[in-house]
Design an enzyme around this catalytic site. Structure first.
Site, PDB file in Angstrom:
ATOM      1  N   THR A  32       0.827  -1.215   0.000  1.00  0.00           N
ATOM      2  CA  THR A  32       0.000   0.000   0.000  1.00  0.00           C
ATOM      3  C   THR A  32       0.852   1.252   0.000  1.00  0.00           C
ATOM      4  OG1 THR A  32      -1.816  -1.110   1.098  1.00  0.00           O
ATOM      5  CG2 THR A  32      -1.751   1.257   1.325  1.00  0.00           C
ATOM      6  N   TYR A  45      -8.221   1.058  -4.667  1.00  0.00           N
ATOM      7  CA  TYR A  45      -6.836   1.399  -4.976  1.00  0.00           C
ATOM      8  C   TYR A  45      -6.060   0.111  -5.290  1.00  0.00           C
ATOM      9  CZ  TYR A  45      -4.768  -0.372  -0.639  1.00  0.00           C
ATOM     10  OH  TYR A  45      -4.309  -1.179   0.357  1.00  0.00           O
ATOM     11  N   THR A 111       1.663  -4.725   4.035  1.00  0.00           N
ATOM     12  CA  THR A 111       1.538  -5.089   5.452  1.00  0.00           C
ATOM     13  C   THR A 111       1.001  -6.498   5.668  1.00  0.00           C
ATOM     14  OG1 THR A 111      -0.622  -4.013   5.479  1.00  0.00           O
ATOM     15  CG2 THR A 111       1.262  -2.717   6.247  1.00  0.00           C
ATOM     16  N   ASP A 112       0.317  -7.061   4.663  1.00  0.00           N
ATOM     17  CA  ASP A 112      -0.350  -8.360   4.887  1.00  0.00           C
ATOM     18  C   ASP A 112       0.629  -9.462   5.293  1.00  0.00           C
ATOM     19  OD1 ASP A 112      -2.637  -7.066   4.176  1.00  0.00           O
ATOM     20  OD2 ASP A 112      -2.984  -8.149   2.305  1.00  0.00           O
ATOM     21  N   LYS A 184       0.711  -8.550  12.372  1.00  0.00           N
ATOM     22  CA  LYS A 184      -0.332  -7.593  12.001  1.00  0.00           C
ATOM     23  C   LYS A 184      -1.521  -7.802  12.935  1.00  0.00           C
ATOM     24  CE  LYS A 184      -2.569  -5.452   8.047  1.00  0.00           C
ATOM     25  NZ  LYS A 184      -2.795  -5.445   6.588  1.00  0.00           N
ATOM     26  N   GLU A 305      -1.352 -31.299  27.253  1.00  0.00           N
ATOM     27  CA  GLU A 305      -2.492 -32.181  26.947  1.00  0.00           C
ATOM     28  C   GLU A 305      -2.145 -33.134  25.813  1.00  0.00           C
ATOM     29  OE1 GLU A 305      -6.870 -30.915  27.160  1.00  0.00           O
ATOM     30  OE2 GLU A 305      -5.804 -29.012  27.024  1.00  0.00           O
TER      31      GLU A 305
HETATM   32  N1  LIG Z   1      -1.753  -2.019   3.916  1.00  0.00           N
HETATM   33  C1  LIG Z   1      -1.268  -2.849   3.051  1.00  0.00           C
HETATM   34  O1  LIG Z   1      -0.089  -2.842   2.745  1.00  0.00           O
HETATM   35  C2  LIG Z   1      -2.225  -3.871   2.493  1.00  0.00           C
HETATM   36  C3  LIG Z   1      -2.169  -3.921   0.978  1.00  0.00           C
HETATM   37  C4  LIG Z   1      -1.771  -5.227   0.376  1.00  0.00           C
HETATM   38  N2  LIG Z   1      -2.737  -6.226   0.610  1.00  0.00           N
HETATM   39  C5  LIG Z   1      -0.380  -5.637   0.839  1.00  0.00           C
HETATM   40  O2  LIG Z   1      -0.192  -6.300   1.804  1.00  0.00           O
HETATM   41  O3  LIG Z   1       0.548  -5.245   0.186  1.00  0.00           O
END
Ligand SMILES: NC(=O)CC[C@H](N)C(=O)O
Length: 348
Positions: A32, A45, A111-112, A184, A305
């Protein structure tokens, strides 16, 4: 006369090295932070559009922190991050540090799967120099885009002399996270990352870097995971446990020739009878099965367990399933001995 000459030379070296700004290379992979949309909101986007040169132009003053150069390694949404790109990143980073091309590296990343890349590099980069990942939650065209600030902060951290020897880090929303523990923790908010077992190891605020912790679970210069000649990694899959789950995923991994399976168990890496039987069969076939948990924090402990000795399973300690998968893939490049693999999970 001789000591005076030595003093002059030492002073000269000191002054010239002080005058040199830290050299930072930014390796861009997309996400992103490099996202672009048609309007100021986030509607439709696309991640991974904007090249590194344009990202840098959006961060006024960044050139005052360091001598920065950028390289585009990939330009993908990190849902499309791949082992191929990981191997490429690993190779380039190890080369940069071996050739002394930079004092620190920043990686821009979606970020994913940022937590996975951070941990992969935490295990496989052969250097104590700073490597910092960052990204954003809002695309570059959105109101209050967070990318420029995160990039500024990430370069600040990577350029700081106290950032070495802390393993690979993630810098996001003014927090500094350990690449091993970071995860995340929000799907959409700008404070998207957490460190569920440790908390942030430091903060970056108005160009100042403050550390509170030094993570000890890192591979650094001593990494046993030399993957420089590796073209692929051993296949490891993740099977998700839930109430009344069936074991189709596990059986399928066995059928498809996977070398290992991570169980995203309930609670303390727990599962039902269907999973138990399928795991026992997988272990008998020679797959390495690691018990992890989808709880989100805490350890998975041995011989609780579940009787790991009887079943032939090992445990992930406090690694979440997606990170346990990375350690098992890298571990399997070195050995298939379960005791050694278990020791990796307690060391890294
Ligand atoms: N905020 C993000 O970076 C999510 C956008 C995209 N799905 C990625 O991980 O690149």
């Amino acid at each position: 006369m001789k000591p005076l000459c030595t003093l002059i030379v030492v002073l000269f070296v000191c002054i010239t090295s002080f005058a040199q700004p830290p050299r930072i290379i930014i390796l861009a992979t997309g996400g992103t932070i490099a996202g672009e949309g048609a309007s100021a909101d986030r509607a439709a986007y696309t991640a991974g559009k904007v090249p590194i040169e344009s990202l840098l132009k959006a961060v006024p003053g960044i050139e005052k922190i360091a001598a920065i150069t950028g390289e585009q390694i990939a330009n993908v949404g990190s849902q499309d991050m791949s082992i191929d790109i990981w191997l490429k990143l690993n190779k380039r980073i190890n080369e940069i540090f071996a050739n002394n091309e930079a004092d620190g590296i920043v990686i821009t990343h979606g970020t994913d799967t940022q937590e996975e890349t951070a941990y992969f590099l935490n295990l496989s980069v052969r250097s104590g120099k700073p490597v910092v990942l960052t990204g954003s939650m809002r695309p570059s065209t959105a109101i209050s885009a967070d990318g420029p600030k995160n990039l500024y902060d990430a370069v600040t951290v990577a350029a700081n002399t106290r950032s070495g020897g802390r393993g690979v880090m993630v810098v996001f929303n003014e927090s500094i996270f350990d690449g091993r523990d970071v995860s995340k923790g929000s799907t959409t908010k700008v404070d998207a990352f957490r460190s569920p077992n440790l908390g942030p190891i430091g903060q970056v605020y108005d160009g100042k870097v403050i550390y509170y912790m030094n993570p000890i679970r890192k591979a650094d210069k001593e990494t046993p995971f030399d993957i420089s000649t590796q073209k692929v990694l051993p296949k490891v899959g993740i099977a998700y446990m839930y109430a009344d789950a069936e074991a189709g995923a596990i059986n399928n991994f066995v059928k498809e020739g996977y070398k290992g399976i991570i169980i995203a168990g309930v609670g303390n890496g727990n599962f039902n009878k269907a999973f138990y039987d399928a795991i026992a069969a997988a272990v008998k076939k020679g797959l390495v099965v690691v018990r992890s948990s989808h709880v989100g924090s805490g350890r998975v402990t041995q011989f609780d367990e579940v009787d790991d000795k009887n079943l032939g399973t090992i445990v992930s300690d406090d690694l979440n399933p997606q990170k346990a998968r990375i350690l098992l893939m890298l571990g399997l490049t070195q050995t298939s001995n379960k005791d050694i693999l278990q020791s990796y999970f307690f060391k890294y």
